[in-house]
Design a protein around this motif. Sequence first.
Motif, PDB file in Angstrom:
ATOM      1  N   PHE A   1       0.802  -1.215   0.000  1.00 61.92           N
ATOM      2  CA  PHE A   1       0.000   0.000   0.000  1.00 61.92           C
ATOM      3  C   PHE A   1       0.837   1.269   0.000  1.00 61.92           C
ATOM      4  N   VAL A   2       1.943   1.297   0.712  1.00 63.26           N
ATOM      5  CA  VAL A   2       2.739   2.523   0.782  1.00 63.26           C
ATOM      6  C   VAL A   2       3.271   2.918  -0.597  1.00 63.26           C
ATOM      7  N   PRO A   3       3.914   2.022  -1.342  1.00 58.48           N
ATOM      8  CA  PRO A   3       4.354   2.438  -2.690  1.00 58.48           C
ATOM      9  C   PRO A   3       3.183   2.841  -3.593  1.00 58.48           C
ATOM     10  N   THR A   4       2.043   2.166  -3.440  1.00 59.04           N
ATOM     11  CA  THR A   4       0.864   2.512  -4.231  1.00 59.04           C
ATOM     12  C   THR A   4       0.391   3.923  -3.913  1.00 59.04           C
ATOM     13  N   LEU A   5       0.326   4.248  -2.633  1.00 63.51           N
ATOM     14  CA  LEU A   5      -0.136   5.584  -2.237  1.00 63.51           C
ATOM     15  C   LEU A   5       0.851   6.670  -2.656  1.00 63.51           C
ATOM     16  N   VAL A   6       2.151   6.369  -2.591  1.00 65.64           N
ATOM     17  CA  VAL A   6       3.150   7.333  -3.066  1.00 65.64           C
ATOM     18  C   VAL A   6       2.982   7.550  -4.566  1.00 65.64           C
ATOM     19  N   ALA A   7       2.720   6.473  -5.302  1.00 65.62           N
ATOM     20  CA  ALA A   7       2.505   6.584  -6.748  1.00 65.62           C
ATOM     21  C   ALA A   7       1.265   7.432  -7.058  1.00 65.62           C
ATOM     22  N   LEU A   8       0.314   7.441  -6.137  1.00 65.51           N
ATOM     23  CA  LEU A   8      -0.900   8.241  -6.328  1.00 65.51           C
ATOM     24  C   LEU A   8      -0.709   9.694  -5.907  1.00 65.51           C
ATOM     25  N   GLY A   9       0.501  10.037  -5.422  1.00 66.70           N
ATOM     26  CA  GLY A   9       0.791  11.429  -5.128  1.00 66.70           C
ATOM     27  C   GLY A   9       0.902  11.798  -3.663  1.00 66.70           C
ATOM     28  N   LEU A  10       0.726  10.856  -2.759  1.00 70.63           N
ATOM     29  CA  LEU A  10       0.895  11.172  -1.348  1.00 70.63           C
ATOM     30  C   LEU A  10       2.376  11.232  -1.010  1.00 70.63           C
ATOM     31  N   GLY A  11       2.722  12.011  -0.006  1.00 72.55           N
ATOM     32  CA  GLY A  11       4.083  12.012   0.495  1.00 72.55           C
ATOM     33  C   GLY A  11       4.337  10.717   1.249  1.00 72.55           C
ATOM     34  N   GLN A  12       5.594  10.406   1.476  1.00 70.01           N
ATOM     35  CA  GLN A  12       5.943   9.158   2.155  1.00 70.01           C
ATOM     36  C   GLN A  12       5.279   9.056   3.525  1.00 70.01           C
ATOM     37  N   LEU A  13       5.331  10.108   4.301  1.00 66.22           N
ATOM     38  CA  LEU A  13       4.760  10.089   5.644  1.00 66.22           C
ATOM     39  C   LEU A  13       3.239   9.912   5.596  1.00 66.22           C
ATOM     40  N   GLU A  14       2.576  10.636   4.688  1.00 71.90           N
ATOM     41  CA  GLU A  14       1.124  10.487   4.550  1.00 71.90           C
ATOM     42  C   GLU A  14       0.770   9.084   4.055  1.00 71.90           C
ATOM     43  N   ALA A  15       1.568   8.545   3.147  1.00 70.93           N
ATOM     44  CA  ALA A  15       1.314   7.198   2.632  1.00 70.93           C
ATOM     45  C   ALA A  15       1.431   6.162   3.741  1.00 70.93           C
ATOM     46  N   GLN A  16       2.434   6.310   4.580  1.00 67.26           N
ATOM     47  CA  GLN A  16       2.609   5.358   5.676  1.00 67.26           C
ATOM     48  C   GLN A  16       1.460   5.457   6.676  1.00 67.26           C
ATOM     49  N   GLY A  17       1.066   6.672   7.014  1.00 67.86           N
ATOM     50  CA  GLY A  17      -0.050   6.853   7.936  1.00 67.86           C
ATOM     51  C   GLY A  17      -1.362   6.349   7.368  1.00 67.86           C
ATOM     52  N   THR A  18      -1.607   6.644   6.107  1.00 71.01           N
ATOM     53  CA  THR A  18      -2.837   6.203   5.444  1.00 71.01           C
ATOM     54  C   THR A  18      -2.859   4.679   5.328  1.00 71.01           C
ATOM     55  N   SER A  19      -1.718   4.090   5.052  1.00 71.29           N
ATOM     56  CA  SER A  19      -1.628   2.642   4.925  1.00 71.29           C
ATOM     57  C   SER A  19      -2.009   1.934   6.216  1.00 71.29           C
TER      58      SER A  19
END
Length: 131
Positions: free
Chosen positions: A31-49
């Motif tokens: 999920f983290v690489p997917t969310l980063v690919a969708l434009g989230l920052g690394q920290l937001e991607a990790q939290g969202t994941s």
Amino acid sequence: MSGTTVIAAILLGLSAGVLAGLFGVGGGILFVPTLVALGLGQLEAQGTSLLAILPTVLAGSWNQRRYGNLRTRSALLLGLASIVGVEIGARVVIEVPEATLRRLFAVLLFAVAVQLVWRTRRKRPRYPESP
């Protein structure tokens, strides 16, 4: 979110969910690489994941329980201990620059890949093929 982004998120989430269900990998690895690919920052991607993985975990656990593969006591012990770990990790990660965080996550992904390759090459089949 634009319509295209929503569709991409659904498709990538579906794909990541299928892979998580097939291979039993932690959702964050997918999920983290997917969310980063969708434009989230690394920290937001990790939290969202961390939140996005809950439905995946519940569905996967429910299905695996039906097949007799779930060890409830071990899962609860691991889950309770991880709550403490997540709290510590969340406090540390906000102090780390995003570029460093991305590099560390890349190292984690690489280490997981190496471990999987290593185990695959070393392990004998559990059920030998019949002649």
